[in-house]
Design a protein around this motif. Structure first.
Motif, PDB file in Angstrom:
ATOM      1  N   PHE A  74      53.208  38.248  99.721  1.00  0.00           N
ATOM      2  CA  PHE A  74      51.537  38.443  99.997  1.00  0.00           C
ATOM      3  C   PHE A  74      50.764  37.960  98.720  1.00  0.00           C
ATOM      4  O   PHE A  74      51.120  37.648  97.675  1.00  0.00           O
ATOM      5  CB  PHE A  74      51.856  40.263  98.728  1.00  0.00           C
ATOM      6  CG  PHE A  74      52.277  41.010  99.105  1.00  0.00           C
ATOM      7  CD1 PHE A  74      51.852  41.853  99.838  1.00  0.00           C
ATOM      8  CD2 PHE A  74      53.876  41.603  99.959  1.00  0.00           C
ATOM      9  CE1 PHE A  74      52.154  42.925 100.598  1.00  0.00           C
ATOM     10  CE2 PHE A  74      54.132  42.712 100.083  1.00  0.00           C
ATOM     11  CZ  PHE A  74      53.445  43.494 101.584  1.00  0.00           C
ATOM     12  N   ALA A  81      48.486  44.796  96.917  1.00  0.00           N
ATOM     13  CA  ALA A  81      50.252  44.735  97.140  1.00  0.00           C
ATOM     14  C   ALA A  81      50.699  45.974  95.803  1.00  0.00           C
ATOM     15  O   ALA A  81      51.786  45.892  97.006  1.00  0.00           O
ATOM     16  CB  ALA A  81      49.679  43.512  95.828  1.00  0.00           C
ATOM     17  N   ALA A  85      53.762  45.871  98.612  1.00  0.00           N
ATOM     18  CA  ALA A  85      54.718  45.757  98.062  1.00  0.00           C
ATOM     19  C   ALA A  85      56.145  46.255  97.776  1.00  0.00           C
ATOM     20  O   ALA A  85      57.205  46.166  98.723  1.00  0.00           O
ATOM     21  CB  ALA A  85      54.803  44.942  96.717  1.00  0.00           C
ATOM     22  N   ASP A  97      54.838  38.327  95.433  1.00  0.00           N
ATOM     23  CA  ASP A  97      53.904  38.438  94.685  1.00  0.00           C
ATOM     24  C   ASP A  97      52.876  37.427  93.853  1.00  0.00           C
ATOM     25  O   ASP A  97      53.439  37.484  92.911  1.00  0.00           O
ATOM     26  CB  ASP A  97      53.690  39.933  94.165  1.00  0.00           C
ATOM     27  CG  ASP A  97      52.257  40.670  94.735  1.00  0.00           C
ATOM     28  OD1 ASP A  97      51.282  40.658  95.284  1.00  0.00           O
ATOM     29  OD2 ASP A  97      51.780  40.957  92.999  1.00  0.00           O
TER      30      ASP A  97
END
Length: 350
Positions: A74, A81, A85, A97
């Motif tokens: 990400f 996110a 995520a 991330d």
């Protein structure tokens, strides 16, 4: 003979500033992935981007885009996110991330591969986070010195590039510089700069012809979230929860490349030449010192953190001062994300 299994990768935010660097790195580093899909907002869907020597169409961000993906990177703002995520993790992917939203979660490892690569194996939420660009410029060098001398206290002043605010930050700085350069009657007062540049964009004050001692949002006690982030992230990556860390984060009129002045106090007395040698031999660090020194112009487009101006404090033989620079889009974000993905890919393959 059967071919070796390779994990499938998805890159979310592939069209952004960091995402474009991730694609460049995927195309130039050792290839560890099978299928690679590129993901962005619906308005970018259908665009074609080059990765690993092939043109790949960008797909819209939907839950289904994660099906079959083993690793998802990400490179998006924290709000995106935070929403997506967990969706990727719930569909079986290991998530890397680069935003700040998961960094300080107890059940999310915060990883710098040169410092704590083993931490990627424990990911109960299915997410691994990377620290912010200012922290990355500091922690790689500090980790090497900590292993040699035992770190006790750190004072940091960061000098952060406009691209730390993404493409919008870089675009705003360019626009401000054009306005300032075109106004021949600009005086020396700060108010003159403010009047000429107009909109300050994501910055709290004009960045052109100026420095802005503010990065992030307001936090308690006069601190900013950027400054507290350097403190907390440094502690977590180094595994030193009680480390004394104080940071002042400053935006400077540089497009790309974060720098930092570091004052570090150790348990043991420090020898300057030995400390230089420690830095020179450390993964992810290049020594540029005596009589040279690192600048963002040196670091931009390169992978390591550049370290120099190494000095033992004249008042404390256990204290060391140094200056570091790093490309915040590469080592400060994209490279760290890609390296974490490579660690996870190796773990999945094993």
């Amino acid at each position: 003979m059967a071919s070796r299994w390779a994990p499938a990768l998805a890159v979310v935010g592939a069209t952004g500033a960091v995402g474009s660097v991730i694609l460049e790195l995927l195309s130039t580093r050792r290839d560890v992935y099978g299928d690679v899909r590129l993901v962005a907002s619906p308005r970018s869907a259908g665009r074609t981007l080059a990765v690993r020597g092939a043109d790949v169409a960008v797909e819209a961000l939907t839950p289904e885009v994660f099906d079959g993906a083993d690793v998802v990177m990400f490179a998006v703002p924290g709000a995106v996110a935070a929403e997506w995520a967990p969706v990727a993790a719930a569909r079986g992917a290991a998530v890397v991330d680069g935003s700040g939203v998961f960094r300080m979660r107890r059940d999310v490892p915060l990883v710098v591969p040169e410092v704590n690569p083993e931490a990627v194996r424990e990911r109960p939420r299915g997410v691994v986070a990377g620290p912010g660009g200012a922290t990355m410029a500091v922690v790689v060098a500090l980790a090497a010195l900590h292993r040699a001398y035992g770190l006790r206290e750190v004072v940091v002043a960061s000098y952060e590039a406009a691209s730390g605010e993404g493409r919008d930050g870089a675009d705003v700085l360019h626009a401000q510089l054009e306005k300032v350069g075109g106004d021949r009657g600009l005086g020396s007062r700060a108010g003159d700069v403010r009047g000429v540049v107009g909109d300050t964009g994501p910055f709290r004050a004009p960045l052109a012809m100026n420095v802005v001692p503010w990065a992030g949002a307001a936090a308690d006690g006069g601190w900013t979230t950027g400054e507290l982030g350097v403190r907390l992230e440094t502690r977590k990556v180094l595994g030193l929860p009680d480390l004394k860390v104080s940071a002042t984060c400053v935006r400077v009129p540089v497009v790309t490349g974060h720098s930092a002045a570091i004052h570090a106090v150790f348990d043991e007395p420090v020898d300057r030449r030995e400390a230089q040698d420690v830095l020179a031999r450390s993964p992810g660090v290049v020594l540029c010192d005596d009589p040279e020194f690192p600048t963002p112009a040196d670091a931009v487009g390169t992978d390591p953190v550049w370290a120099g101006r190494v000095r033992v404090s004249p008042d404390d033989p256990r204290a060391l001062d140094l200056f570091v620079s790093g490309d915040n889009l590469r080592v400060g974000s994209a490279l760290n994300t890609v390296q974490i993905g490579e660690l996870i890919a190796a773990d999945l393959g094993a």
